[in-house]
Design a protein around this motif. Structure first.
Motif, PDB file in Angstrom:
ATOM      1  N   ASP A 259      50.701  44.727  38.878  1.00 63.56           N
ATOM      2  CA  ASP A 259      51.290  44.202  37.648  1.00 63.56           C
ATOM      3  C   ASP A 259      51.565  45.394  36.730  1.00 63.56           C
ATOM      4  OD1 ASP A 259      51.997  43.043  35.283  1.00 63.56           O
ATOM      5  OD2 ASP A 259      50.121  41.954  34.979  1.00 63.56           O
ATOM      6  N   PRO A 260      52.802  45.935  36.744  1.00 59.76           N
ATOM      7  CA  PRO A 260      53.089  47.145  35.963  1.00 59.76           C
ATOM      8  C   PRO A 260      52.952  46.927  34.458  1.00 59.76           C
ATOM      9  CG  PRO A 260      55.114  46.225  36.871  1.00 59.76           C
ATOM     10  CD  PRO A 260      53.986  45.455  37.485  1.00 59.76           C
ATOM     11  N   LYS A 261      53.182  45.687  34.020  1.00 63.23           N
ATOM     12  CA  LYS A 261      53.099  45.404  32.591  1.00 63.23           C
ATOM     13  C   LYS A 261      51.693  45.667  32.059  1.00 63.23           C
ATOM     14  CE  LYS A 261      53.886  41.766  29.155  1.00 63.23           C
ATOM     15  NZ  LYS A 261      54.330  40.370  28.927  1.00 63.23           N
ATOM     16  N   HIS A 262      50.694  45.256  32.829  1.00 69.56           N
ATOM     17  CA  HIS A 262      49.308  45.441  32.401  1.00 69.56           C
ATOM     18  C   HIS A 262      48.605  46.565  33.161  1.00 69.56           C
ATOM     19  CE1 HIS A 262      50.246  41.174  31.405  1.00 69.56           C
ATOM     20  NE2 HIS A 262      49.641  41.521  30.271  1.00 69.56           N
ATOM     21  N   ASN A 263      49.383  47.277  34.011  1.00 70.39           N
ATOM     22  CA  ASN A 263      48.845  48.378  34.811  1.00 70.39           C
ATOM     23  C   ASN A 263      47.620  47.953  35.602  1.00 70.39           C
ATOM     24  OD1 ASN A 263      48.746  50.991  35.844  1.00 70.39           O
ATOM     25  ND2 ASN A 263      47.347  51.694  34.239  1.00 70.39           N
ATOM     26  N   LYS A 264      47.785  46.849  36.329  1.00 70.64           N
ATOM     27  CA  LYS A 264      46.682  46.334  37.131  1.00 70.64           C
ATOM     28  C   LYS A 264      47.149  46.068  38.556  1.00 70.64           C
ATOM     29  CE  LYS A 264      43.863  44.257  33.496  1.00 70.64           C
ATOM     30  NZ  LYS A 264      43.224  43.009  32.997  1.00 70.64           N
ATOM     31  N   MET A 265      46.244  46.350  39.492  1.00 66.56           N
ATOM     32  CA  MET A 265      46.451  45.981  40.887  1.00 66.56           C
ATOM     33  C   MET A 265      45.426  44.899  41.235  1.00 66.56           C
ATOM     34  SD  MET A 265      47.202  49.612  42.812  1.00 66.56           S
ATOM     35  CE  MET A 265      45.835  50.469  42.040  1.00 66.56           C
ATOM     36  N   TYR A 266      45.885  43.877  41.912  1.00 68.56           N
ATOM     37  CA  TYR A 266      45.018  42.744  42.213  1.00 68.56           C
ATOM     38  C   TYR A 266      44.647  42.730  43.694  1.00 68.56           C
ATOM     39  CZ  TYR A 266      46.403  41.227  37.583  1.00 68.56           C
ATOM     40  OH  TYR A 266      46.634  41.169  36.227  1.00 68.56           O
TER      41      TYR A 266
END
Length: 261
Positions: free
Chosen positions: A115-122
Motif C-alpha cells: 500500500d504505497p499510500k500508507h507505505n505498508k506491505m501486508y
C-alpha cells in the motif's frame, strides 16, 4: 463485541487486503494472522486467541494488536527485517504465549500487496507450532553430543570397514588414536589397519570373522595390534556384517577395545 473492539482500536486495511482473509481460517489449527511489515495485526483466527489465552467469556479483553509483543525479543528485529522484503518464505520463530511460555513455530509468510499510500506491505502469516518436534530434536542432539563426548574419553574404536583382508576403514571414531596410535585420517580408505594386525594373528582374525559373517552372526576376536609406536596392544573386537536386501555383504561394523585380560 470482541471483533468490534478489535476493529475500533485497529482499523482494517484497504478492502482489497480484507479480501485476502477467509472465514475458513477460523477452522485452522494453525495460527493465521494478517499483519504489516511493522507487525501490526489486522486479522486473526481462533487459534491465535487460544494461543495467547484470551478468555472468550470476557468481552472486555482484546488480543494485543502488536504481534511483536508476542515474539521472543531476540527474534523481533530479524523478523521485521525479513518482512520488509516482498517474498514468500518459511521462517522459524519463537513466540511467547499469554502465560509467558516459549514456543517454536514454523511460519509461512505469504506476501499480499504493498500500500504505497500508507507505505505498508501486508502479509498473511500461517504459524505451525513445532515446539514438541524441536524439543525432541534438541534432546537427540544433546544425547548424541553426550555419546560423542563419552566415546572421545574412552579407549574405544567404533568402525565401519570393507570386507577385505586389509580391513579398509570407511569410518572410525576418534578413539582410534587411543587404540592404534594413528589418527582417523591415516586409517580411512587405506590398508593400514590390516597391516597393523600382528602377522601371527591375521589369518585367525580373517577366518573367524568370515565364518560369522557367512552365518550372519556376531564375531568375537582377541588379537594383537602393532601400534604406531611399535608397541604391542592386545585388543578385543565385536563385529558383524552389513548386508543388502539380496544378502550381499556390504561391509563390516564393530567396536575394538583393549583386552583387559
Amino acid at each position: 463485541m470482541l471483533k468490534l473492539l478489535h476493529n475500533v482500536l485497529h482499523p482494517h486495511p484497504a478492502a482489497s487486503i480484507k479480501q485476502s482473509w477467509s472465514p475458513l481460517f477460523q477452522s485452522f489449527s494453525e495460527i493465521v494472522l494478517l499483519v504489516d511489515q511493522y507487525l501490526n495485526i489486522y486479522e486473526y483466527n481462533v487459534a491465535w486467541i487460544n494461543f495467547i489465552h484470551i478468555d472468550h467469556s470476557d468481552r472486555t479483553l482484546i488480543p494485543q494488536q502488536d504481534f511483536s509483543h508476542w515474539v521472543y525479543p531476540e527474534d523481533v528485529y530479524y523478523f521485521k527485517h525479513l518482512l520488509n522484503h516482498p517474498q514468500n518464505s518459511q521462517y522459524r520463530l519463537r513466540l511467547m504465549d499469554g502465560k509467558n511460555n516459549l514456543h517454536w513455530f514454523e511460519v509461512s509468510a505469504n506476501y499480499i500487496q504493498h500500500d504505497p499510500k500508507h507505505n505498508k506491505m501486508y502479509w498473511c502469516l500461517i504459524c505451525s507450532n513445532q515446539t514438541e518436534r524441536i524439543k525432541e530434536q534438541y534432546l537427540q542432539v544433546a544425547q548424541q553430543r553426550s555419546l560423542n563426548d563419552l566415546l572421545k574419553r574412552l579407549p574405544i574404536m567404533l568402525y565401519r570397514s570393507r570386507n577385505d583382508r586389509d580391513w579398509t576403514m570407511e569410518y572410525v571414531s576418534e578413539g582410534c588414536e587411543k587404540i592404534t596410535g594413528y589418527a582417523a585420517h591415516q586409517l580411512l580408505n587405506t590398508p593400514l589397519y590390516g597391516n597393523i594386525i600382528h602377522p601371527d594373528d591375521e589369518a585367525e582374525v580373517w577366518e573367524v570373522s568370515q565364518t560369522a559373517i557367512r552365518a550372519r552372526t556376531l564375531f568375537y576376536l582377541d588379537y594383537r595390534l602393532i601400534r604406531a609406536n611399535q608397541n604391542i596392544l592386545n585388543v578385543q573386537e565385536i563385529g558383524q556384517g552389513l548386508y543388502s536386501e539380496s544378502d550381499m555383504v556390504l561391509g563390516v561394523e564393530g567396536v575394538i577395545f583393549p583386552n583387559a585380560g
